[in-house]
Design a protein around this motif. Structure first.
Motif, PDB file in Angstrom:
ATOM      1  N   PRO A 119       0.805  -1.229   0.000  1.00 53.56           N
ATOM      2  CA  PRO A 119       0.000   0.000   0.000  1.00 53.56           C
ATOM      3  C   PRO A 119       0.836   1.276   0.000  1.00 53.56           C
ATOM      4  O   PRO A 119       0.481   2.252  -0.664  1.00 53.56           O
ATOM      5  N   LYS A 120       1.950   1.271   0.751  1.00 51.33           N
ATOM      6  CA  LYS A 120       2.778   2.472   0.794  1.00 51.33           C
ATOM      7  C   LYS A 120       3.414   2.744  -0.567  1.00 51.33           C
ATOM      8  O   LYS A 120       3.490   3.896  -0.998  1.00 51.33           O
ATOM      9  N   ALA A 121       3.849   1.691  -1.269  1.00 52.03           N
ATOM     10  CA  ALA A 121       4.438   1.869  -2.597  1.00 52.03           C
ATOM     11  C   ALA A 121       3.415   2.454  -3.571  1.00 52.03           C
ATOM     12  O   ALA A 121       3.733   3.357  -4.353  1.00 52.03           O
ATOM     13  N   TRP A 122       2.183   1.953  -3.512  1.00 53.05           N
ATOM     14  CA  TRP A 122       1.129   2.500  -4.373  1.00 53.05           C
ATOM     15  C   TRP A 122       0.869   3.964  -4.051  1.00 53.05           C
ATOM     16  O   TRP A 122       0.727   4.795  -4.954  1.00 53.05           O
ATOM     17  N   THR A 123       0.812   4.295  -2.773  1.00 51.64           N
ATOM     18  CA  THR A 123       0.574   5.682  -2.372  1.00 51.64           C
ATOM     19  C   THR A 123       1.694   6.587  -2.859  1.00 51.64           C
ATOM     20  O   THR A 123       1.447   7.682  -3.387  1.00 51.64           O
ATOM     21  N   MET A 124       2.929   6.132  -2.682  1.00 57.21           N
ATOM     22  CA  MET A 124       4.074   6.921  -3.136  1.00 57.21           C
ATOM     23  C   MET A 124       4.052   7.126  -4.638  1.00 57.21           C
ATOM     24  O   MET A 124       4.268   8.239  -5.137  1.00 57.21           O
ATOM     25  N   ALA A 125       3.797   6.053  -5.394  1.00 52.68           N
ATOM     26  CA  ALA A 125       3.806   6.136  -6.860  1.00 52.68           C
ATOM     27  C   ALA A 125       2.685   7.033  -7.375  1.00 52.68           C
ATOM     28  O   ALA A 125       2.910   7.915  -8.224  1.00 52.68           O
ATOM     29  N   LEU A 126       1.469   6.825  -6.875  1.00 52.00           N
ATOM     30  CA  LEU A 126       0.330   7.612  -7.342  1.00 52.00           C
ATOM     31  C   LEU A 126       0.482   9.082  -6.968  1.00 52.00           C
ATOM     32  O   LEU A 126       0.178   9.971  -7.772  1.00 52.00           O
ATOM     33  N   THR A 127       0.971   9.349  -5.757  1.00 56.52           N
ATOM     34  CA  THR A 127       1.169  10.734  -5.332  1.00 56.52           C
ATOM     35  C   THR A 127       2.244  11.410  -6.159  1.00 56.52           C
ATOM     36  O   THR A 127       2.089  12.563  -6.590  1.00 56.52           O
ATOM     37  N   ALA A 128       3.352  10.706  -6.391  1.00 56.70           N
ATOM     38  CA  ALA A 128       4.454  11.291  -7.164  1.00 56.70           C
ATOM     39  C   ALA A 128       4.019  11.627  -8.585  1.00 56.70           C
ATOM     40  O   ALA A 128       4.335  12.713  -9.100  1.00 56.70           O
ATOM     41  N   ILE A 129       3.299  10.714  -9.233  1.00 59.43           N
ATOM     42  CA  ILE A 129       2.851  10.967 -10.608  1.00 59.43           C
ATOM     43  C   ILE A 129       1.840  12.105 -10.637  1.00 59.43           C
ATOM     44  O   ILE A 129       1.898  12.991 -11.502  1.00 59.43           O
ATOM     45  N   THR A 130       0.900  12.098  -9.694  1.00 56.77           N
ATOM     46  CA  THR A 130      -0.160  13.111  -9.684  1.00 56.77           C
ATOM     47  C   THR A 130       0.381  14.511  -9.419  1.00 56.77           C
ATOM     48  O   THR A 130      -0.010  15.475 -10.092  1.00 56.77           O
ATOM     49  N   LEU A 131       1.289  14.637  -8.450  1.00 62.83           N
ATOM     50  CA  LEU A 131       1.773  15.958  -8.048  1.00 62.83           C
ATOM     51  C   LEU A 131       2.970  16.454  -8.854  1.00 62.83           C
ATOM     52  O   LEU A 131       3.085  17.648  -9.114  1.00 62.83           O
ATOM     53  N   TYR A 132       3.863  15.541  -9.226  1.00 63.42           N
ATOM     54  CA  TYR A 132       5.124  15.979  -9.824  1.00 63.42           C
ATOM     55  C   TYR A 132       5.270  15.623 -11.311  1.00 63.42           C
ATOM     56  O   TYR A 132       6.255  16.011 -11.935  1.00 63.42           O
ATOM     57  N   ALA A 133       4.304  14.907 -11.849  1.00 64.55           N
ATOM     58  CA  ALA A 133       4.276  14.650 -13.294  1.00 64.55           C
ATOM     59  C   ALA A 133       2.834  14.724 -13.786  1.00 64.55           C
ATOM     60  O   ALA A 133       2.318  13.777 -14.381  1.00 64.55           O
ATOM     61  N   PRO A 134       2.165  15.856 -13.513  1.00 59.56           N
ATOM     62  CA  PRO A 134       0.737  15.958 -13.833  1.00 59.56           C
ATOM     63  C   PRO A 134       0.425  15.849 -15.329  1.00 59.56           C
ATOM     64  O   PRO A 134      -0.660  15.383 -15.701  1.00 59.56           O
ATOM     65  N   ASP A 135       1.374  16.254 -16.177  1.00 60.08           N
ATOM     66  CA  ASP A 135       1.130  16.145 -17.623  1.00 60.08           C
ATOM     67  C   ASP A 135       1.391  14.727 -18.148  1.00 60.08           C
ATOM     68  O   ASP A 135       1.056  14.408 -19.283  1.00 60.08           O
ATOM     69  N   ARG A 136       1.997  13.895 -17.281  1.00 57.14           N
ATOM     70  CA  ARG A 136       2.294  12.498 -17.611  1.00 57.14           C
ATOM     71  C   ARG A 136       3.080  12.362 -18.920  1.00 57.14           C
ATOM     72  O   ARG A 136       2.890  11.433 -19.703  1.00 57.14           O
ATOM     73  N   SER A 137       3.984  13.300 -19.110  1.00 58.16           N
ATOM     74  CA  SER A 137       4.857  13.237 -20.285  1.00 58.16           C
ATOM     75  C   SER A 137       5.988  12.254 -20.031  1.00 58.16           C
ATOM     76  O   SER A 137       6.286  11.892 -18.885  1.00 58.16           O
ATOM     77  N   LEU A 138       6.623  11.803 -21.102  1.00 59.06           N
ATOM     78  CA  LEU A 138       7.728  10.862 -21.009  1.00 59.06           C
ATOM     79  C   LEU A 138       8.842  11.430 -20.148  1.00 59.06           C
ATOM     80  O   LEU A 138       9.399  10.741 -19.288  1.00 59.06           O
ATOM     81  N   TRP A 139       9.164  12.707 -20.342  1.00 63.52           N
ATOM     82  CA  TRP A 139      10.241  13.346 -19.592  1.00 63.52           C
ATOM     83  C   TRP A 139       9.907  13.426 -18.107  1.00 63.52           C
ATOM     84  O   TRP A 139      10.725  13.085 -17.248  1.00 63.52           O
ATOM     85  N   ALA A 140       8.683  13.869 -17.770  1.00 60.58           N
ATOM     86  CA  ALA A 140       8.306  14.051 -16.371  1.00 60.58           C
ATOM     87  C   ALA A 140       8.272  12.719 -15.623  1.00 60.58           C
ATOM     88  O   ALA A 140       8.794  12.604 -14.512  1.00 60.58           O
ATOM     89  N   ILE A 141       7.673  11.703 -16.226  1.00 61.40           N
ATOM     90  CA  ILE A 141       7.587  10.391 -15.578  1.00 61.40           C
ATOM     91  C   ILE A 141       8.979   9.773 -15.449  1.00 61.40           C
ATOM     92  O   ILE A 141       9.313   9.168 -14.430  1.00 61.40           O
ATOM     93  N   GLY A 142       9.804   9.935 -16.476  1.00 59.70           N
ATOM     94  CA  GLY A 142      11.166   9.426 -16.423  1.00 59.70           C
ATOM     95  C   GLY A 142      11.975  10.087 -15.327  1.00 59.70           C
ATOM     96  O   GLY A 142      12.762   9.429 -14.629  1.00 59.70           O
TER      97      GLY A 142
END
Length: 201
Positions: A119-142
């Motif tokens: 659960p903690k890994a899912w929370t970390m991953a979802l939060t990181a993508i949502t807050l710090y890669a909101p455009d979900r671009s290749l560069w941001a996710i990478g």
């Protein structure tokens, strides 16, 4: 990602990686029961497995939760059941000497796959993508995956070192049993943030 946002994300990655959670508590128990060297595959499995998880979540799996919220609930149920089983396994672990000879530490593949029910890994991953890669671009996710890859592995490995150092205090069966049951109890307690919102809801 701006410099300020990058700094904020690095801080988030460090705090979320170094604080107690299923991965860190399991590595601490592994360090105490098997030593650092035999826990290396476990550590690498967590570090690499989590990076792969971030990439896969960022490149599409997050949309599954957006479209089917029930999938998130199902994931929580499976995760809680699996972690309760792991807590029981940790509580029943043998003495360090016996573990060295007969025990089986978690493998690389098992640790990597464990991220998908953590659960903690899912929370970390979802939060990181949502807050710090909101455009979900290749560069941001990478970038998110790369930063976590650089920070997560050293953080989780420090818990293995801590567990290994505690081996000196766990020379008696009674002390080891108390330690293992304490780690199991903490692992169960780490589920509180996952279970209580569902109960309250």
């Amino acid at each position: 990602m701006t410099q300020d946002l990058l700094f904020a994300f690095i801080l988030f990655a460090f705090v979320s990686s170094i604080t107690p959670g299923p991965n860190n508590l399991m590595l601490m128990a592994s360090g105490a029961n098997f030593g650092f060297a035999r826990s290396i595959p476990h550590m690498l499995g967590i570090g690499i497995g989590f990076v792969v998880m971030i990439l896969l979540v960022g490149f599409g799996l997050i949309q599954v939760f957006d479209a089917f919220p029930v999938a998130h609930t199902l994931l929580k149920v499976v995760s809680v059941a699996y972690l309760l089983w792991l807590a029981l396994k940790i509580a029943r672990a043998g003495a360090p000497r016996g573990a060295q000879e007969d025990g089986t530490p978690i493998t690389f593949v098992q640790a990597a796959l464990f991220q998908w029910v953590n659960p903690k890994a899912w929370t970390m991953a979802l939060t990181a993508i949502t807050l710090y890669a909101p455009d979900r671009s290749l560069w941001a996710i990478g970038l998110v995956a790369a930063v976590f890859g650089a920070i997560n592995l050293p953080c989780v490995s420090s818990w293995t070192v801590l567990g290994q150092q505690m081996r000196r205090l766990l020379t008696s069966p009674t002390r080891l049993r108390l330690f293992n049951w304490s780690m199991a109890a903490l692992l169960v307690a780490s589920l509180y943030p996952v279970v209580m919102p569902a109960v309250a809801g």
